[in-house]
Design a protein around this motif. Structure first.
Motif, short mmCIF file in Angstrom:
data_model
loop_
_atom_site.label_atom_id
_atom_site.label_comp_id
_atom_site.label_asym_id
_atom_site.label_seq_id
_atom_site.Cartn_x
_atom_site.Cartn_y
_atom_site.Cartn_z
N VAL A 53 0.86 -1.18 0.00
CA VAL A 53 0.00 0.00 0.00
C VAL A 53 0.90 1.23 0.00
O VAL A 53 1.78 1.35 0.84
N PHE A 54 0.65 2.14 -0.97
CA PHE A 54 1.52 3.30 -1.13
C PHE A 54 0.69 4.58 -1.21
O PHE A 54 0.07 4.85 -2.24
N PRO A 55 0.68 5.40 -0.15
CA PRO A 55 0.00 6.69 -0.23
C PRO A 55 0.68 7.59 -1.27
O PRO A 55 1.90 7.52 -1.44
N VAL A 56 -0.09 8.42 -1.95
CA VAL A 56 0.45 9.32 -2.96
C VAL A 56 1.14 10.47 -2.22
O VAL A 56 0.49 11.27 -1.54
N ALA A 57 2.45 10.55 -2.37
CA ALA A 57 3.26 11.53 -1.64
C ALA A 57 2.89 12.96 -1.98
O ALA A 57 2.92 13.84 -1.12
N LYS A 58 2.53 13.21 -3.23
CA LYS A 58 2.16 14.56 -3.65
C LYS A 58 0.93 15.06 -2.90
O LYS A 58 0.88 16.21 -2.46
N ASP A 59 -0.06 14.20 -2.71
CA ASP A 59 -1.27 14.58 -1.97
C ASP A 59 -0.95 14.91 -0.52
O ASP A 59 -1.45 15.89 0.03
N ILE A 60 -0.10 14.10 0.09
CA ILE A 60 0.25 14.32 1.49
C ILE A 60 1.05 15.60 1.64
O ILE A 60 0.83 16.39 2.56
N ALA A 61 1.98 15.86 0.72
CA ALA A 61 2.80 17.08 0.78
C ALA A 61 1.95 18.33 0.61
O ALA A 61 2.21 19.35 1.25
#
Length: 88
Positions: A53-61
Protein backbone atom coordinates in the motif's frame (compact mmCIF):
# COMPACT_ATOMS: atom_id res chain seq x y z
CA UNK A 1 5.74 14.68 21.34
CA UNK A 2 2.68 16.04 19.56
CA UNK A 3 -0.58 14.13 19.98
CA UNK A 4 -2.66 13.74 16.81
CA UNK A 5 -5.75 11.69 16.09
CA UNK A 6 -6.51 10.38 12.61
CA UNK A 7 -9.88 9.39 11.13
CA UNK A 8 -10.11 7.59 7.80
CA UNK A 9 -12.89 6.34 5.53
CA UNK A 10 -12.42 4.78 2.09
CA UNK A 11 -14.89 6.52 -0.20
CA UNK A 12 -13.97 5.13 -3.63
CA UNK A 13 -11.64 2.72 -5.40
CA UNK A 14 -10.93 2.03 -9.06
CA UNK A 15 -8.26 0.34 -11.20
CA UNK A 16 -5.57 2.56 -12.72
CA UNK A 17 -5.80 2.78 -16.52
CA UNK A 18 -2.30 1.77 -17.61
CA UNK A 19 -1.57 -0.62 -14.75
CA UNK A 20 -3.02 -4.13 -14.65
CA UNK A 21 -2.55 -4.86 -10.98
CA UNK A 22 -2.82 -1.38 -9.42
CA UNK A 23 -5.88 0.00 -7.67
CA UNK A 24 -6.27 3.58 -6.51
CA UNK A 25 -8.38 4.22 -3.43
CA UNK A 26 -9.65 7.61 -2.29
CA UNK A 27 -9.58 7.99 1.48
CA UNK A 28 -11.42 10.72 3.36
CA UNK A 29 -9.00 11.92 6.02
CA UNK A 30 -9.39 14.05 9.12
CA UNK A 31 -6.50 15.01 11.40
CA UNK A 32 -7.12 16.57 14.79
CA UNK A 33 -4.75 17.95 17.38
CA UNK A 34 -5.74 17.91 21.05
CA UNK A 35 -5.08 21.64 21.55
CA UNK A 36 -5.41 23.18 18.07
CA UNK A 37 -8.48 21.32 16.81
CA UNK A 38 -8.88 20.18 13.21
CA UNK A 39 -5.63 20.47 11.19
CA UNK A 40 -6.76 18.86 7.94
CA UNK A 41 -9.93 17.49 6.43
CA UNK A 42 -10.00 16.24 2.86
CA UNK A 43 -9.29 13.39 0.47
CA UNK A 44 -6.00 11.55 -0.12
CA UNK A 45 -5.20 8.92 -2.75
CA UNK A 46 -3.56 5.57 -2.03
CA UNK A 47 -2.15 3.14 -4.62
CA UNK A 48 -2.66 -0.53 -3.82
CA UNK A 49 -0.60 -3.27 -5.52
CA UNK A 50 0.21 -6.90 -4.85
CA UNK A 51 3.39 -5.75 -3.14
CA UNK A 52 1.89 -3.21 -0.74
CA UNK A 53 0.00 0.00 0.00
CA UNK A 54 1.52 3.30 -1.13
CA UNK A 55 0.00 6.69 -0.23
CA UNK A 56 0.45 9.32 -2.96
CA UNK A 57 3.26 11.53 -1.64
CA UNK A 58 2.16 14.56 -3.65
CA UNK A 59 -1.27 14.58 -1.97
CA UNK A 60 0.25 14.32 1.49
CA UNK A 61 2.80 17.08 0.78
CA UNK A 62 0.06 19.43 -0.43
CA UNK A 63 -2.08 18.69 2.62
CA UNK A 64 0.52 18.88 5.41
CA UNK A 65 3.54 21.14 5.76
CA UNK A 66 5.26 19.53 8.76
CA UNK A 67 7.54 16.65 7.74
CA UNK A 68 7.07 14.57 10.89
CA UNK A 69 3.29 14.77 10.58
CA UNK A 70 3.52 13.76 6.89
CA UNK A 71 5.49 10.66 7.84
CA UNK A 72 3.05 9.79 10.61
CA UNK A 73 0.08 10.33 8.27
CA UNK A 74 1.58 8.03 5.61
CA UNK A 75 2.17 5.30 8.19
CA UNK A 76 -1.37 5.61 9.58
CA UNK A 77 -2.87 5.54 6.06
CA UNK A 78 -0.99 2.33 5.26
CA UNK A 79 -2.08 0.81 8.54
CA UNK A 80 -5.73 1.64 7.84
CA UNK A 81 -5.89 0.57 4.17
CA UNK A 82 -3.85 -2.66 4.40
CA UNK A 83 -6.63 -4.83 5.96
CA UNK A 84 -9.16 -3.48 3.41
CA UNK A 85 -7.15 -4.13 0.25
CA UNK A 86 -8.56 -7.63 -0.31
CA UNK A 87 -12.05 -6.13 -0.56
CA UNK A 88 -11.28 -3.27 -2.97
Amino acid sequence: MEEYSFRFHITDSYPLQNENDKIEAVVRTKIKHADRGCLYEGYLRVHITNIGVFPVAKDIAEAIGVRSLRQQLAAELKRYVRPHRNFL
